[in-house]
Design a protein around this motif. Sequence first.
Motif, PDB file in Angstrom:
ATOM      1  N   PHE A  64     -22.173  -9.225  -9.173  1.00 49.14           N
ATOM      2  CA  PHE A  64     -21.863 -10.599  -9.526  1.00 49.14           C
ATOM      3  C   PHE A  64     -20.394 -10.891  -9.272  1.00 49.14           C
ATOM      4  CE2 PHE A  64     -20.533  -8.349 -13.279  1.00 49.14           C
ATOM      5  CZ  PHE A  64     -19.502  -9.096 -13.816  1.00 49.14           C
ATOM      6  N   ARG A  65     -20.073 -12.169  -9.266  1.00 43.64           N
ATOM      7  CA  ARG A  65     -18.693 -12.672  -9.204  1.00 43.64           C
ATOM      8  C   ARG A  65     -18.668 -14.011  -9.922  1.00 43.64           C
ATOM      9  NH1 ARG A  65     -15.626 -12.526  -3.736  1.00 43.64           N
ATOM     10  NH2 ARG A  65     -13.934 -12.019  -5.150  1.00 43.64           N
ATOM     11  N   TYR A  66     -17.474 -14.525 -10.137  1.00 44.52           N
ATOM     12  CA  TYR A  66     -17.305 -15.868 -10.669  1.00 44.52           C
ATOM     13  C   TYR A  66     -16.870 -16.779  -9.540  1.00 44.52           C
ATOM     14  CZ  TYR A  66     -17.271 -13.594 -15.236  1.00 44.52           C
ATOM     15  OH  TYR A  66     -17.596 -12.856 -16.342  1.00 44.52           O
ATOM     16  N   LEU A  67     -17.327 -18.029  -9.612  1.00 46.32           N
ATOM     17  CA  LEU A  67     -16.921 -19.041  -8.636  1.00 46.32           C
ATOM     18  C   LEU A  67     -16.335 -20.221  -9.399  1.00 46.32           C
ATOM     19  CD1 LEU A  67     -16.756 -20.201  -5.781  1.00 46.32           C
ATOM     20  CD2 LEU A  67     -19.112 -21.007  -6.072  1.00 46.32           C
ATOM     21  N   ALA A  68     -15.067 -20.502  -9.130  1.00 41.45           N
ATOM     22  CA  ALA A  68     -14.365 -21.610  -9.786  1.00 41.45           C
ATOM     23  C   ALA A  68     -14.145 -22.748  -8.795  1.00 41.45           C
ATOM     24  CB  ALA A  68     -13.019 -21.120 -10.331  1.00 41.45           C
ATOM     25  N   ALA A  69     -13.650 -23.854  -9.316  1.00 42.26           N
ATOM     26  CA  ALA A  69     -13.357 -25.025  -8.480  1.00 42.26           C
ATOM     27  C   ALA A  69     -12.459 -24.634  -7.314  1.00 42.26           C
ATOM     28  CB  ALA A  69     -12.689 -26.101  -9.336  1.00 42.26           C
ATOM     29  N   GLY A  70     -12.616 -25.320  -6.220  1.00 41.39           N
ATOM     30  CA  GLY A  70     -11.798 -25.054  -5.043  1.00 41.39           C
ATOM     31  C   GLY A  70     -12.242 -23.832  -4.270  1.00 41.39           C
ATOM     32  N   ASP A  71     -13.501 -23.423  -4.455  1.00 42.29           N
ATOM     33  CA  ASP A  71     -14.063 -22.252  -3.770  1.00 42.29           C
ATOM     34  C   ASP A  71     -13.266 -20.982  -4.075  1.00 42.29           C
ATOM     35  OD1 ASP A  71     -16.172 -21.244  -2.223  1.00 42.29           O
ATOM     36  OD2 ASP A  71     -14.940 -21.205  -0.425  1.00 42.29           O
ATOM     37  N   ASP A  76     -14.688  -9.818 -12.473  1.00 48.89           N
ATOM     38  CA  ASP A  76     -14.516  -9.591 -13.908  1.00 48.89           C
ATOM     39  C   ASP A  76     -13.837  -8.233 -14.086  1.00 48.89           C
ATOM     40  OD1 ASP A  76     -14.903  -8.931 -16.665  1.00 48.89           O
ATOM     41  OD2 ASP A  76     -16.534 -10.389 -16.725  1.00 48.89           O
ATOM     42  N   GLU A  77     -12.635  -8.247 -14.652  1.00 48.39           N
ATOM     43  CA  GLU A  77     -11.888  -6.999 -14.851  1.00 48.39           C
ATOM     44  C   GLU A  77     -12.574  -6.055 -15.827  1.00 48.39           C
ATOM     45  OE1 GLU A  77      -7.977  -8.112 -16.049  1.00 48.39           O
ATOM     46  OE2 GLU A  77      -7.531  -9.096 -14.146  1.00 48.39           O
ATOM     47  N   THR A  78     -13.486  -6.570 -16.654  1.00 46.30           N
ATOM     48  CA  THR A  78     -14.177  -5.733 -17.639  1.00 46.30           C
ATOM     49  C   THR A  78     -15.537  -5.249 -17.141  1.00 46.30           C
ATOM     50  OG1 THR A  78     -15.293  -7.567 -18.788  1.00 46.30           O
ATOM     51  CG2 THR A  78     -13.046  -7.004 -19.506  1.00 46.30           C
ATOM     52  N   ALA A  79     -15.853  -5.512 -15.878  1.00 46.72           N
ATOM     53  CA  ALA A  79     -17.136  -5.074 -15.325  1.00 46.72           C
ATOM     54  C   ALA A  79     -17.237  -3.554 -15.363  1.00 46.72           C
ATOM     55  CB  ALA A  79     -17.282  -5.573 -13.894  1.00 46.72           C
ATOM     56  N   SER A  81     -18.131  -1.595 -12.981  1.00 40.26           N
ATOM     57  CA  SER A  81     -17.571  -1.016 -11.764  1.00 40.26           C
ATOM     58  C   SER A  81     -17.380  -2.136 -10.742  1.00 40.26           C
ATOM     59  CB  SER A  81     -18.487   0.082 -11.201  1.00 40.26           C
ATOM     60  OG  SER A  81     -19.748  -0.460 -10.837  1.00 40.26           O
ATOM     61  N   GLN A  82     -16.831  -1.779  -9.596  1.00 42.53           N
ATOM     62  CA  GLN A  82     -16.659  -2.698  -8.477  1.00 42.53           C
ATOM     63  C   GLN A  82     -17.381  -2.109  -7.275  1.00 42.53           C
ATOM     64  OE1 GLN A  82     -14.961  -5.704  -8.832  1.00 42.53           O
ATOM     65  NE2 GLN A  82     -14.780  -5.104 -10.971  1.00 42.53           N
ATOM     66  N   ASP A  83     -17.974  -2.987  -6.470  1.00 43.05           N
ATOM     67  CA  ASP A  83     -18.675  -2.567  -5.272  1.00 43.05           C
ATOM     68  C   ASP A  83     -18.216  -3.468  -4.145  1.00 43.05           C
ATOM     69  OD1 ASP A  83     -20.452  -1.570  -3.385  1.00 43.05           O
ATOM     70  OD2 ASP A  83     -22.149  -2.707  -4.148  1.00 43.05           O
ATOM     71  N   GLY A  84     -17.210  -3.031  -3.419  1.00 34.22           N
ATOM     72  CA  GLY A  84     -16.642  -3.894  -2.389  1.00 34.22           C
ATOM     73  C   GLY A  84     -16.055  -5.128  -3.042  1.00 34.22           C
ATOM     74  N   PRO A  85     -16.479  -6.325  -2.611  1.00 32.42           N
ATOM     75  CA  PRO A  85     -15.909  -7.538  -3.175  1.00 32.42           C
ATOM     76  C   PRO A  85     -16.522  -7.959  -4.518  1.00 32.42           C
ATOM     77  CG  PRO A  85     -17.493  -8.104  -1.502  1.00 32.42           C
ATOM     78  CD  PRO A  85     -17.373  -6.606  -1.499  1.00 32.42           C
ATOM     79  N   ASN A  86     -17.541  -7.252  -4.980  1.00 27.01           N
ATOM     80  CA  ASN A  86     -18.288  -7.686  -6.153  1.00 27.01           C
ATOM     81  C   ASN A  86     -18.022  -6.826  -7.387  1.00 27.01           C
ATOM     82  OD1 ASN A  86     -19.697  -9.627  -4.570  1.00 27.01           O
ATOM     83  ND2 ASN A  86     -21.047  -8.008  -3.848  1.00 27.01           N
ATOM     84  N   SER A  87     -18.156  -7.463  -8.538  1.00 26.11           N
ATOM     85  CA  SER A  87     -18.203  -6.729  -9.801  1.00 26.11           C
ATOM     86  C   SER A  87     -19.635  -6.215  -9.988  1.00 26.11           C
ATOM     87  CB  SER A  87     -17.857  -7.654 -10.977  1.00 26.11           C
ATOM     88  OG  SER A  87     -16.537  -8.123 -10.871  1.00 26.11           O
ATOM     89  N   ARG A  88     -19.773  -5.127 -10.743  1.00 29.81           N
ATOM     90  CA  ARG A  88     -21.104  -4.552 -11.003  1.00 29.81           C
ATOM     91  C   ARG A  88     -21.290  -4.406 -12.496  1.00 29.81           C
ATOM     92  NH1 ARG A  88     -24.857  -3.849  -7.191  1.00 29.81           N
ATOM     93  NH2 ARG A  88     -25.313  -1.709  -7.658  1.00 29.81           N
ATOM     94  N   LEU A  89     -22.524  -4.628 -12.959  1.00 25.37           N
ATOM     95  CA  LEU A  89     -22.841  -4.385 -14.359  1.00 25.37           C
ATOM     96  C   LEU A  89     -24.108  -3.573 -14.433  1.00 25.37           C
ATOM     97  CD1 LEU A  89     -25.290  -6.269 -15.851  1.00 25.37           C
ATOM     98  CD2 LEU A  89     -23.719  -8.027 -15.120  1.00 25.37           C
ATOM     99  N   HIS A  90     -24.170  -2.715 -15.447  1.00 25.06           N
ATOM    100  CA  HIS A  90     -25.312  -1.830 -15.689  1.00 25.06           C
ATOM    101  C   HIS A  90     -25.895  -2.198 -17.047  1.00 25.06           C
ATOM    102  CE1 HIS A  90     -23.524   0.356 -12.369  1.00 25.06           C
ATOM    103  NE2 HIS A  90     -22.414   0.430 -13.071  1.00 25.06           N
ATOM    104  N   THR A  91     -27.190  -2.501 -17.075  1.00 20.33           N
ATOM    105  CA  THR A  91     -27.808  -2.896 -18.342  1.00 20.33           C
ATOM    106  C   THR A  91     -28.408  -1.699 -19.051  1.00 20.33           C
ATOM    107  OG1 THR A  91     -29.905  -3.379 -17.273  1.00 20.33           O
ATOM    108  CG2 THR A  91     -28.339  -5.209 -17.502  1.00 20.33           C
TER     109      THR A  91
END
Length: 91
Positions: A64-71, A76-79, A81-91
């Motif tokens: 996942f990632r966040y998308l704000a105004a202005g593209d 998320d720094e608390t994710a 892990s990171q996978d390339g350009p994306n944050s990762r979460l494990h449920t």
Amino acid sequence: MLERKQVKGRTQVTFVLPAHTPDGPVSVVGDFNHWNPAAHPLQPRGDGTRAATVALPRHSTHSFRYLAAGDYWFNDETADSQDGPNSRLHT
């Protein structure tokens, strides 16, 4: 920040950001909503934050990632892990 709660075999994940950082509307987008910015916009909460909650299967991993105004895309720094350009979460 990510908040997690176990409910009936699923994990409710709440994506939380400060109310005005960044300014303007923000959505959480990821593989769980087909990267659709309209699916989960963050909404204001009474504690000065804004959030969106998504129910996901237990024992799964999602990008996942966040998308704000202005593209403006950001992670998320608390994710978990990171996978390339994306944050990762494990449920």
